[in-house]
Design a protein around this motif. Sequence first.
Motif, PDB file in Angstrom:
ATOM      1  N   HIS A 150       5.053  77.608  99.358  1.00  0.00           N
ATOM      2  CA  HIS A 150       4.694  77.229 100.629  1.00  0.00           C
ATOM      3  C   HIS A 150       4.849  75.734 100.757  1.00  0.00           C
ATOM      4  N   LEU A 151       4.866  75.279 102.046  1.00  0.00           N
ATOM      5  CA  LEU A 151       4.762  74.146 102.601  1.00  0.00           C
ATOM      6  C   LEU A 151       3.407  73.500 102.337  1.00  0.00           C
ATOM      7  N   ASP A 152       3.471  72.202 102.057  1.00  0.00           N
ATOM      8  CA  ASP A 152       2.044  71.446 101.881  1.00  0.00           C
ATOM      9  C   ASP A 152       1.807  70.798 103.078  1.00  0.00           C
ATOM     10  N   GLU A 153       2.809  70.545 103.792  1.00  0.00           N
ATOM     11  CA  GLU A 153       2.459  69.588 104.891  1.00  0.00           C
ATOM     12  C   GLU A 153       3.610  69.868 105.923  1.00  0.00           C
ATOM     13  N   LEU A 154       3.374  69.446 107.281  1.00  0.00           N
ATOM     14  CA  LEU A 154       4.502  69.698 108.274  1.00  0.00           C
ATOM     15  C   LEU A 154       4.239  68.456 109.240  1.00  0.00           C
ATOM     16  N   HIS A 155       5.117  67.551 109.586  1.00  0.00           N
ATOM     17  CA  HIS A 155       5.216  66.687 110.624  1.00  0.00           C
ATOM     18  C   HIS A 155       4.067  65.793 110.316  1.00  0.00           C
ATOM     19  N   ALA A 165       7.039  82.232 100.280  1.00  0.00           N
ATOM     20  CA  ALA A 165       7.170  81.655  99.080  1.00  0.00           C
ATOM     21  C   ALA A 165       7.799  82.569  97.966  1.00  0.00           C
ATOM     22  N   GLN A 166       8.659  82.331  96.996  1.00  0.00           N
ATOM     23  CA  GLN A 166       9.284  83.128  96.223  1.00  0.00           C
ATOM     24  C   GLN A 166       8.636  84.371  95.704  1.00  0.00           C
ATOM     25  N   GLU A 167       7.296  84.195  95.535  1.00  0.00           N
ATOM     26  CA  GLU A 167       6.436  85.323  95.114  1.00  0.00           C
ATOM     27  C   GLU A 167       6.326  86.325  95.996  1.00  0.00           C
ATOM     28  N   GLU A 168       6.458  85.913  97.267  1.00  0.00           N
ATOM     29  CA  GLU A 168       6.399  86.867  98.391  1.00  0.00           C
ATOM     30  C   GLU A 168       7.595  87.693  98.448  1.00  0.00           C
ATOM     31  N   SER A 169       8.804  86.922  98.642  1.00  0.00           N
ATOM     32  CA  SER A 169      10.176  87.409  98.815  1.00  0.00           C
ATOM     33  C   SER A 169      11.123  86.235  98.420  1.00  0.00           C
ATOM     34  N   GLU A 170      12.292  86.795  97.941  1.00  0.00           N
ATOM     35  CA  GLU A 170      13.313  85.884  97.554  1.00  0.00           C
ATOM     36  C   GLU A 170      13.998  85.359  98.788  1.00  0.00           C
ATOM     37  N   ILE A 171      14.451  84.138  98.796  1.00  0.00           N
ATOM     38  CA  ILE A 171      14.734  83.427 100.080  1.00  0.00           C
ATOM     39  C   ILE A 171      15.920  84.300 100.678  1.00  0.00           C
ATOM     40  N   SER A 172      16.711  84.954 100.034  1.00  0.00           N
ATOM     41  CA  SER A 172      18.022  85.569 100.550  1.00  0.00           C
ATOM     42  C   SER A 172      17.410  86.730 101.213  1.00  0.00           C
ATOM     43  N   TRP A 173      16.370  87.223 100.931  1.00  0.00           N
ATOM     44  CA  TRP A 173      15.827  88.557 101.457  1.00  0.00           C
ATOM     45  C   TRP A 173      15.076  88.409 102.895  1.00  0.00           C
TER      46      TRP A 173
END
Length: 317
Positions: A5-10, A107-115
Amino acid sequence: MSVDHLDELHGLPAFDFPLPDEETELPEPDAVAWRVSYNPYRDESGEDFDGRFQRFLTEVAPSRVQALIIGMWGETYEGDAADAIEPLLAAKDRLTSLEAVFLGDIAQEESEISWIQQSDVTPILHAFPGLRELGVRGGSGLSFPAVTHPHLRTLRFETGGLPGAVVRGVAASHLPALEHLEMWLGVEEYGGDTTVADLAPILAGGTFPALRHLGVRNSEIQDEIAAAVAAAPVVAQLESLDLSMGVLTDEGAAALLDGRPLTHLKRLGLDHNYFSAAMEERLRTALEPFGVVVETSEKGDEDEDEGEVFRYTAVSE
């Protein structure tokens, strides 16, 4: 490499908008990057993504929100990013200060990036002419037809397979303020069919006059890309160049050293590489005396089977 997951944005810390039964003190609307997410595999609140987003608009003054992170919007294999984009577009007249959106913070634990099932993300740019930053995770179903946007400064694609049509759409876009462009190209097995020819208009320079950072990362053709970048006019306008996360070997590194000067760069990202110790030393000796920060420490995974060597990008499935 784990995709987290992102820690920050902008420049703002990420903050998870709470579940309906959580008693959480909410920060000021413009003090954080709000993450709105619905994980159907773990969430038993009875509230779907649309319901959560509507509650977010009610409990947080939307006119003061500057950054929005959209996580899961439902089951991985059902629906696509349009399920999250549509309520965002419907709220465009309320999110009047929105400057940054990241779509697909899964995050990868939720779904693989290519899914992750993406869609056409350019309606976000059409709806928010004041947007400064757009990030997208996931390449399956991703579309980016050419677009005009006067203020976008950062465009980021994180994928295990980036369609060449997306790169061509970016290259054909009119983005005069774009300073930071990052693309994870991925592998052909997961839809990454981008070629060096697709990148050519960007590498030629002039397409994005304000561009100062270019990241062409996570590719199984990283040596070819490095060779093309080595001769690319766009390099002269850059402050940082990132070719990390891919299958970059001594061949690609040598092309970089033999190409256009890189000594004006502040940073050269080459992590997750397959360099020899001698090549790494050559890079550092050639560039570090000029103040270039050369990142080469992380090595890629390598297997050998019956004399054949297999090398992998940092992120694929």
